[in-house]
Design a protein around this motif. Structure first.
Motif, PDB file in Angstrom:
ATOM      1  N   SER A   1       0.826  -1.202   0.000  1.00 29.92           N
ATOM      2  CA  SER A   1       0.000   0.000   0.000  1.00 29.92           C
ATOM      3  C   SER A   1       0.860   1.252   0.000  1.00 29.92           C
ATOM      4  O   SER A   1       0.615   2.201  -0.761  1.00 29.92           O
TER       5      SER A   1
ATOM      6  N   LYS B   1       1.193   4.244  -2.851  1.00 26.78           N
ATOM      7  CA  LYS B   1       0.981   5.657  -2.532  1.00 26.78           C
ATOM      8  C   LYS B   1       2.187   6.506  -2.882  1.00 26.78           C
ATOM      9  O   LYS B   1       2.054   7.672  -3.255  1.00 26.78           O
TER      10      LYS B   1
ATOM     11  N   LYS C   1      -8.046  -5.406  -3.954  1.00 23.52           N
ATOM     12  CA  LYS C   1      -7.651  -4.068  -3.542  1.00 23.52           C
ATOM     13  C   LYS C   1      -6.780  -4.158  -2.302  1.00 23.52           C
ATOM     14  O   LYS C   1      -7.115  -4.869  -1.359  1.00 23.52           O
TER      15      LYS C   1
ATOM     16  N   GLN D   1      -5.520  -2.262   0.781  1.00 25.68           N
ATOM     17  CA  GLN D   1      -5.803  -1.107   1.619  1.00 25.68           C
ATOM     18  C   GLN D   1      -5.164  -1.305   2.975  1.00 25.68           C
ATOM     19  O   GLN D   1      -5.239  -2.393   3.553  1.00 25.68           O
ATOM     20  N   SER D   2      -4.546  -0.267   3.468  1.00 19.89           N
ATOM     21  CA  SER D   2      -3.925  -0.330   4.783  1.00 19.89           C
ATOM     22  C   SER D   2      -4.137   0.987   5.503  1.00 19.89           C
ATOM     23  O   SER D   2      -3.981   2.064   4.909  1.00 19.89           O
ATOM     24  N   GLU D   3      -4.523   0.888   6.742  1.00 17.37           N
ATOM     25  CA  GLU D   3      -4.669   2.098   7.559  1.00 17.37           C
ATOM     26  C   GLU D   3      -3.317   2.601   8.042  1.00 17.37           C
ATOM     27  O   GLU D   3      -3.211   3.721   8.535  1.00 17.37           O
TER      28      GLU D   3
END
Length: 718
Positions: A260, A264, A295, A297-299
């Motif tokens: 992720s 980004k 997908k 997704q990582s916080e």
């Protein structure tokens, strides 16, 4: 695969025709079951290659188009130019033969079983008989043959977190990548196997390679390696899927966050297929469409380029890595070096090798690798002379091990900071390594190397290399060898060019040795007959400055200067070595300037000493001079004169052979017990720093530094 994705028959007919044509061709060829260790089928003498380019591919085609064939789909027969029914019996025979070849051909103790395992597993899973599949899967998971290693055996090299496969780095990476792929494949096929849960350290290897790299993200050159490697995000995607399949939350979180964050930061684009490899490799590219999670997704955002540890030990390669990272322009101003040597697959008979980093480039380089099986590769690049090492008696050599390139592993005697530790001093670190040149063609020799990183400020620093060598040979002599990229090498003394005399015959004796190519049993050790344009000054004891200048690394020239202090009787030679494949372009295609220092007799009580400092054009050298410190003829260290920001500093770098050795000088005000220490004085001879790298105590006049309890190191800044 397009047939699987679209269910359009035209794609099935294309794939089926290709498959049928190959199967018909193979059934007319001899399977070389009684041939040599690497005998194959379509490639009679190279199953290792065939397993990747044919053996691993045919069963994939068969699996994907099986629904078409099973429903009566016909195939085109080249011989009759007509459509015909598919021959399932022959196809199963081909698949079974490739299973047999993988289990019965190949080299066990190497990366070969891993490279052949895709063929083994793919063909096992393409068997129509489910009982046969059940029978053969254990031959990948845990049953070894004399020619094929199981996953269980491969995993013996991944016992600890962070372990990597013990070969030069590109082979090591391939082993991890292929193995993670097959573990994922089988855990998808049979979740009860739980291979990812059993062997979590194998995908964990991908976290280790980054920590081995230089500040410019290049890799140390060891064995048949390369200087740069791209991150294979397909391996990381598979590692993420494997973690999910095995409920490994820690690895799932790490690989999710890493991918992720890479997306980004613009480092990874999932919107395009990875490049297809047309080399000897199974076809993995479509797995992005078939396996990858939809997908990522990582916080949690993580730093995908974190600060690397100051020191590391890579045991199989005998490697000690040391760094001192600058806060100002770290790629340019940081220091990093390694000392290494060992016997492993695709390793070199290097002795105790060294590389040095400076000004954003690896300047003091290893020779690298040439083209396999050529004279210069086998008799130079793989031997001592292509490395920054010491050659004893003109005869340092290898024996046994992989293709007779076996040497003893370089041992780590001391290192501060210890591997993975922070260190007591922000400005100093060192390692002491040892090597036994057991297979020397004349007489064994003992080597010991102390390499120190001395940081002066955030833009200046230098390396101090101290190399001891001795042998029982009555007429012993030892040659210190150092290669550095550059357009030229100048050797001066007292600001005057040294008069070097042509010396063509000095390194030519090894050219007369036998090169036995059968079984790679004999080489022309130590390989220095490839040195060209040899010039020498003999029997000198003065200080020398050897300066390498590279003008094509950027807008400004970059120089590396080696200061060689007076006090050891040496011959100094200037040579052109073959090009270094590990050098920064364009220096990977130019002769490599090199100097050698030869001392007749032992170089132990009074060793080789060289201080290395690099600068960029427009900058000044900080190190002004280096002097040996001797006590009763025994080397105790060096006195280094430094000019930093217009101020004069003096550094005493103390180096002793044993931890109980003492050095006392009333004149200098020094009292030291231990192996390594540094005292830095200002222009008034007041201490600004004292570093006890390994020892009991360090005194300078009234200033005292004692090792911390349970430790043998300490540091103080005044």
């Amino acid at each position: 695969m397009l047939y699987y994705l679209t269910e359009e028959t035209k794609y099935a007919t294309c794939g089926a025709d290709i498959l049928f044509t190959y199967i018909n061709a193979l059934k007319q060829m001899k399977v070389h079951k009684d041939g040599a260790m690497n005998s194959g089928w379509m490639f009679p003498t190279d199953h290792l290659y065939e397993a990747r380019v044919i053996g691993a591919q045919l069963p994939i085609i068969y699996d994907f188009i099986y629904p078409y064939l099973a429903s009566g789909g016909q195939v085109y027969d080249l011989a009759s130019a007509k459509l015909t029914n598919f021959d399932f019996t022959t196809a199963q025979g081909v698949i079974g033969t490739y299973v047999w070849l993988a289990l019965n051909k190949g080299l066990l103790d190497s990366n070969w079983p891993v490279l052949e395992s895709s063929s083994l597993v793919h063909n096992i899973l393409a068997l129509d008989d489910k009982q046969q599949i059940k029978k053969f899967i254990p031959y990948y998971t845990h049953i070894n043959t004399k020619n094929q290693a199981s996953l269980k055996k491969v995993a013996e090299h991944f016992v600890n977190q962070g372990d990597i496969w013990p070969e030069s780095f590109q082979y090591s990476r391939h082993v991890a990548g292929f193995t993670v792929y097959l573990m994922t494949l089988l855990d998808r096929y049979d979740p009860s196997l739980k291979l990812g849960a059993t062997y979590p350290n194998i995908p964990g290897a991908f976290t280790s390679y980054y920590n081995l790299e230089y500040p410019n993200d290049e890799s140390p050159f060891i064995g048949d390696g390369h200087r740069t490697y791209k991150i294979d995000y397909a391996d990381l995607e598979n590692s993420l899927l494997l973690a999910k399949l095995n409920n490994n939350k820690q690895q799932e979180q790490y690989f999710t966050s890493y991918l992720s964050s890479s997306i980004k930061n613009g480092l990874y684009d999932r919107g395009h297929l990875h490049s297809r490899s047309y080399g000897a490799s199974p076809y993995f590219t479509p797995l992005q469409l078939l396996w990858s999670v939809n997908k990522i997704q990582s916080e949690t955002d993580i730093d995908v380029t974190p600060e690397r540890p100051r020191s590391l030990r890579l045991e199989f390669a005998g490697m000690n890595i040391q760094r001192n990272i600058s806060k100002i322009n770290p790629v340019k101003n940081s220091l990093m070096a390694f000392v290494a040597g060992g016997s492993y697959i695709h390793g070199h008979a290097s002795g105790m090798d060294m590389e040095l980093y400076g000004q954003g480039h690896v300047l003091g380089v290893d020779g690298g690798k040439g083209t396999y099986r050529t004279d210069i590769h086998e008799n130079y690049y793989r031997l001592f002379a292509a490395h920054n090492t010491v050659i004893s008696n003109g005869a340092s050599a290898s024996k046994n091990g992989w293709i007779n390139l076996g040497i003893n592993r370089v041992q780590s005697e001391l290192m501060e900071p210890a591997a993975g530790d922070v260190g007591v001093s922000p400005n100093h670190s060192f390692s002491t390594s040892s090597f036994y040149d057991e297979y020397n063609l004349v007489a064994p020799a003992q080597h010991e190397r102390t390499l120190a990183l001395i940081k002066l400020d955030d833009t200046k620093g230098y390396y101090l290399d101290i190399f001891r060598a001795k042998s029982d040979f009555q007429n012993q002599y030892h040659d210190y060898v150092y290669h550095n990229i550059g357009d030229q090498l100048t050797i001066t003394s007292n600001n005057q060019m040294v008069d070097l005399v042509a010396d063509h015959d000095r390194y030519q004796a090894s050219a007369k040795l036998a090169w036995i190519t059968t079984g790679q049993r004999g080489y022309r050790h130590p390989g220095w007959h490839f040195f060209d344009d040899v010039k020498t000054k003999s029997h000198a004891t003065e200080q020398f400055e050897a300066t390498f200048t590279a003008s094509k690394l950027g807008d400004k020239s970059i120089s590396m200067r080696a200061l060689i202090p007076a006090g050891l009787n040496i011959d100094i030679s200037h040579v052109n070595a073959p090009k270094a494949y590990g050098g920064t372009a364009p220096y990977n295609s130019k002769p490599l300037p090199t100097f050698l220092l030869r001392h007749q007799g032992e170089a132990w009580d009074n060793p080789y000493v060289v201080a290395y400092e690099s600068i960029t054009e427009g900058e000044n050298y900080a190190v002004q001079n280096v002097e040996r410190i001797l006590a009763n003829g025994i080397f105790k260290g060096v006195k280094v004169g430094v000019k930093l920001n217009g101020k004069l500093l003096t550094q005493y770098i103390l180096v002793q052979e044993n931890s109980e050795d003492r050095y006392q000088s009333q004149k200098l005000g020094i009292n030291f017990k231990g192996r390594f220490a540094v005292i830095t004085l200002d222009d008034q001879q007041h201490p600004t720093e004292m570093y006890l790298g390994a020892g009991s105590y360090l005194h300078y006049n009234q200033h005292k530094l004692t090792a911390k309890p349970g430790s043998n190191s300490a540091y103080i800044a005044y």
